[in-house]
Scaffold this motif. Structure first.
Motif, PDB file in Angstrom:
ATOM      1  N   UNK A  83      22.758  26.981  59.753  1.00 46.57           N
ATOM      2  CA  UNK A  83      22.462  28.082  59.969  1.00 46.57           C
ATOM      3  C   UNK A  83      22.422  29.069  58.160  1.00 46.57           C
ATOM      4  N   UNK A  84      21.725  29.603  58.565  1.00 48.76           N
ATOM      5  CA  UNK A  84      21.244  30.822  57.808  1.00 48.76           C
ATOM      6  C   UNK A  84      22.243  31.853  57.071  1.00 48.76           C
ATOM      7  N   UNK A  85      22.825  32.174  56.160  1.00 49.16           N
ATOM      8  CA  UNK A  85      23.665  33.099  56.491  1.00 49.16           C
ATOM      9  C   UNK A  85      24.579  32.472  54.632  1.00 49.16           C
ATOM     10  N   UNK A  86      24.086  34.646  54.026  1.00 52.66           N
ATOM     11  CA  UNK A  86      24.163  35.030  52.756  1.00 52.66           C
ATOM     12  C   UNK A  86      26.560  34.836  52.585  1.00 52.66           C
ATOM     13  N   UNK A  87      26.702  35.142  51.801  1.00 57.46           N
ATOM     14  CA  UNK A  87      28.330  34.883  51.648  1.00 57.46           C
ATOM     15  C   UNK A  87      28.472  35.461  50.640  1.00 57.46           C
ATOM     16  N   UNK A  88      29.710  36.170  51.114  1.00 56.22           N
ATOM     17  CA  UNK A  88      30.244  37.186  49.904  1.00 56.22           C
ATOM     18  C   UNK A  88      31.748  36.465  49.208  1.00 56.22           C
ATOM     19  N   UNK A  89      31.745  36.133  48.457  1.00 58.97           N
ATOM     20  CA  UNK A  89      33.242  35.975  47.863  1.00 58.97           C
ATOM     21  C   UNK A  89      34.623  36.492  46.780  1.00 58.97           C
ATOM     22  N   UNK A  90      35.677  37.652  47.876  1.00 58.97           N
ATOM     23  CA  UNK A  90      36.239  37.880  46.598  1.00 58.97           C
ATOM     24  C   UNK A  90      37.742  37.316  46.394  1.00 58.97           C
ATOM     25  N   UNK A  91      37.819  37.229  45.381  1.00 62.99           N
ATOM     26  CA  UNK A  91      39.083  36.134  44.552  1.00 62.99           C
ATOM     27  C   UNK A  91      40.059  37.563  44.810  1.00 62.99           C
ATOM     28  N   UNK A  92      41.188  36.670  44.799  1.00 66.03           N
ATOM     29  CA  UNK A  92      42.153  36.583  44.519  1.00 66.03           C
ATOM     30  C   UNK A  92      43.242  36.176  43.636  1.00 66.03           C
ATOM     31  N   UNK A  93      43.943  35.921  42.487  1.00 66.46           N
ATOM     32  CA  UNK A  93      44.403  34.653  41.684  1.00 66.46           C
ATOM     33  C   UNK A  93      46.248  35.573  41.510  1.00 66.46           C
ATOM     34  N   UNK A 144      37.447  39.688  41.833  1.00 65.68           N
ATOM     35  CA  UNK A 144      36.285  39.263  40.804  1.00 65.68           C
ATOM     36  C   UNK A 144      35.914  39.292  42.651  1.00 65.68           C
ATOM     37  N   UNK A 145      34.134  39.556  42.120  1.00 63.92           N
ATOM     38  CA  UNK A 145      33.299  39.094  44.210  1.00 63.92           C
ATOM     39  C   UNK A 145      32.109  38.267  43.579  1.00 63.92           C
ATOM     40  N   UNK A 146      31.742  37.083  43.794  1.00 60.51           N
ATOM     41  CA  UNK A 146      30.338  36.736  44.099  1.00 60.51           C
ATOM     42  C   UNK A 146      29.976  36.184  44.737  1.00 60.51           C
ATOM     43  N   UNK A 147      28.245  36.839  44.641  1.00 57.45           N
ATOM     44  CA  UNK A 147      27.527  37.342  45.582  1.00 57.45           C
ATOM     45  C   UNK A 147      26.245  35.237  46.566  1.00 57.45           C
ATOM     46  N   UNK A 148      26.825  35.042  46.918  1.00 56.81           N
ATOM     47  CA  UNK A 148      25.803  33.411  47.337  1.00 56.81           C
ATOM     48  C   UNK A 148      24.824  33.806  48.340  1.00 56.81           C
ATOM     49  N   UNK A 149      23.454  33.769  47.802  1.00 55.89           N
ATOM     50  CA  UNK A 149      22.795  34.596  48.604  1.00 55.89           C
ATOM     51  C   UNK A 149      22.111  33.262  49.340  1.00 55.89           C
ATOM     52  N   UNK A 150      22.435  31.946  48.755  1.00 53.99           N
ATOM     53  CA  UNK A 150      21.504  30.421  49.059  1.00 53.99           C
ATOM     54  C   UNK A 150      22.262  29.572  48.337  1.00 53.99           C
ATOM     55  N   UNK A 162      45.936  24.574  37.637  1.00 53.95           N
ATOM     56  CA  UNK A 162      47.400  24.177  37.438  1.00 53.95           C
ATOM     57  C   UNK A 162      48.513  25.042  37.616  1.00 53.95           C
ATOM     58  N   UNK A 163      49.161  25.487  37.831  1.00 52.47           N
ATOM     59  CA  UNK A 163      50.271  26.586  37.485  1.00 52.47           C
ATOM     60  C   UNK A 163      49.766  27.736  38.578  1.00 52.47           C
ATOM     61  N   UNK A 164      48.012  28.308  39.050  1.00 61.21           N
ATOM     62  CA  UNK A 164      47.536  28.975  40.055  1.00 61.21           C
ATOM     63  C   UNK A 164      47.368  28.359  40.964  1.00 61.21           C
ATOM     64  N   UNK A 165      47.882  29.703  42.096  1.00 62.67           N
ATOM     65  CA  UNK A 165      46.937  29.593  43.091  1.00 62.67           C
ATOM     66  C   UNK A 165      46.022  31.024  43.737  1.00 62.67           C
ATOM     67  N   UNK A 166      44.995  30.093  44.154  1.00 67.10           N
ATOM     68  CA  UNK A 166      43.605  30.942  44.335  1.00 67.10           C
ATOM     69  C   UNK A 166      43.218  31.741  45.770  1.00 67.10           C
ATOM     70  N   UNK A 167      42.888  32.580  46.207  1.00 68.99           N
ATOM     71  CA  UNK A 167      42.460  33.383  46.772  1.00 68.99           C
ATOM     72  C   UNK A 167      40.860  33.832  47.185  1.00 68.99           C
ATOM     73  N   UNK A 168      40.377  33.863  48.149  1.00 67.96           N
ATOM     74  CA  UNK A 168      39.169  34.418  48.323  1.00 67.96           C
ATOM     75  C   UNK A 168      38.722  34.839  49.997  1.00 67.96           C
ATOM     76  N   UNK A 169      38.195  36.018  49.866  1.00 73.89           N
ATOM     77  CA  UNK A 169      38.032  36.285  51.181  1.00 73.89           C
ATOM     78  C   UNK A 169      36.461  36.096  51.826  1.00 73.89           C
ATOM     79  N   UNK A 170      35.452  35.151  52.626  1.00 74.52           N
ATOM     80  CA  UNK A 170      34.435  35.538  52.970  1.00 74.52           C
ATOM     81  C   UNK A 170      34.102  36.016  53.940  1.00 74.52           C
ATOM     82  N   UNK A 171      32.989  36.838  53.402  1.00 68.24           N
ATOM     83  CA  UNK A 171      31.813  37.784  54.621  1.00 68.24           C
ATOM     84  C   UNK A 171      30.276  36.905  54.750  1.00 68.24           C
ATOM     85  N   UNK A 172      30.121  37.095  55.694  1.00 70.59           N
ATOM     86  CA  UNK A 172      28.940  36.082  56.351  1.00 70.59           C
ATOM     87  C   UNK A 172      28.055  36.581  56.931  1.00 70.59           C
ATOM     88  N   UNK A 173      27.024  36.333  56.687  1.00 68.62           N
ATOM     89  CA  UNK A 173      26.099  36.780  58.686  1.00 68.62           C
ATOM     90  C   UNK A 173      24.062  36.554  57.670  1.00 68.62           C
TER      91      UNK A 173
END
Length: 305
Positions: free
Chosen positions: A192-202, A240-246, A256-267
């Motif tokens: 499917x065609x979905x642009x996507x936002x990644x919002x990060x926390x560490x 930080x925010x990453x925008x992935x159109x394609x 190492x030593x650090x956990x990573x989180x991200x929220x994804x929004x796709x449509x």
């Protein structure tokens, strides 16, 4: 062509008014998804005016009261109040969330960090409070590819018009968004065609002591596909925010030593609200190596006492 990392925005680079970050169609070429992130001090409030978007209010840390109206299931002039229990941090298991119908207005009050996922749509679905215990929690992958996914805004959990929203927790040293995949071409039943936002926390790895100068970070990678050129290999930190159109995207790597989180929004523009992906043929075989491996024993991350 997008040059390296030009679609990755450091914390505050997308600030607008009281919002720390705002993603919407004010960004050139961005059409189908939106995101707002803010930090509220005690006594503060955020306004969400009525608009042609559906929304999902996601507590990142803290608890919030949301007053909302115009949801299609209320009489004119009436409003509803939803208490969001929230959580201490994004590394404390899933949170309850509030879906706001297209055309609803709202005011958010509380203390902590909050995200609001958005998607333009004329489709009207009823507003809904999804409680923490209702959120489907998925342990995906195995070994060093283990991650925890909270599927509160996916088709299986939420009747929405356009967007698909979830969040991912990747323990220190693990890889997620792996193997690399894409969703930028319509192949019914396959992609499917979905642009996507990644919002990060560490954060410092759960259960680990660290000095005050510790600097939690992770990495995100995206690269060109036939649908378009993109080149991302960036350090990411909280806000930080990453925008992935394609493009192919993955991995997201927790240092190492650090956990990573991200929220994804796709449509996207497709008629069906579905997440279908294609793996990069060079790396898709890696999924087969997970067979017989255990999920990382550090997972699931749940609410700490």
């Amino acid at each position: 062509m997008t040059t390296q990392n030009e679609t990755v925005f450091p914390r505050g680079a997308l600030a607008r008014g009281e919002w720390e970050s705002v993603v919407d169609d004010g960004i050139d070429g961005w059409q189908h998804t939106g995101l707002r992130v803010a930090e509220l001090a005690a006594g503060g409030e955020l306004a969400l005016p009525a608009a042609g978007v559906e929304r999902l209010v996601v507590p990142l840390s803290g608890s919030f009261t949301v007053r909302h109206q115009g949801s299609g299931d209320l009489e004119p002039g009436q409003h509803d109040t939803t208490q969001l229990e929230g959580r201490p941090s994004v590394f404390d298991g899933p949170t309850d969330v509030l879906y706001l119908s297209t055309g609803a207005s709202a005011t958010i009050e509380g203390e902590g960090r909050v995200a609001v996922a958005e998607a333009p749509t004329e489709e009207v679905r009823p507003s809904r409070h999804i409680r923490r215990e209702e959120v489907p929690v998925e342990l995906r992958g195995a070994g060093r590819s283990s991650r925890q996914v909270h599927n509160f805004g996916t088709p299986q959990a939420l009747d929405a018009g356009r967007f698909i929203v979830c969040e991912v927790v990747t323990p220190a040293e693990n890889w997620s968004s792996w193997p690399p995949h894409k969703h930028d071409e319509l192949q019914p039943g396959r992609e499917s065609r979905l642009e996507e936002i990644y919002y990060f926390e560490t954060a410092v790895e759960r259960g680990r002591e660290a000095p005050p100068e510790a600097d939690p970070f992770g990495f995100v990678r995206a690269y060109s596909s036939p649908a378009g050129e993109i080149d991302v290999l960036a350090e990411v930190r909280t806000g930080d925010v990453a925008l992935l159109p394609h493009g192919w995207h993955g991995p997201c790597v927790a240092a190492p030593g650090y956990d990573l989180y991200y929220l994804n929004v796709m449509a996207g523009p497709d008629p069906e609200r579905v997440w279908h992906i294609s793996d990069d043929p060079a790396h898709g075989w890696i999924r087969g190596t997970w067979e017989g491996q255990d999920v990382d024993p550090r997972l699931p991350y749940e609410r700490r006492a």
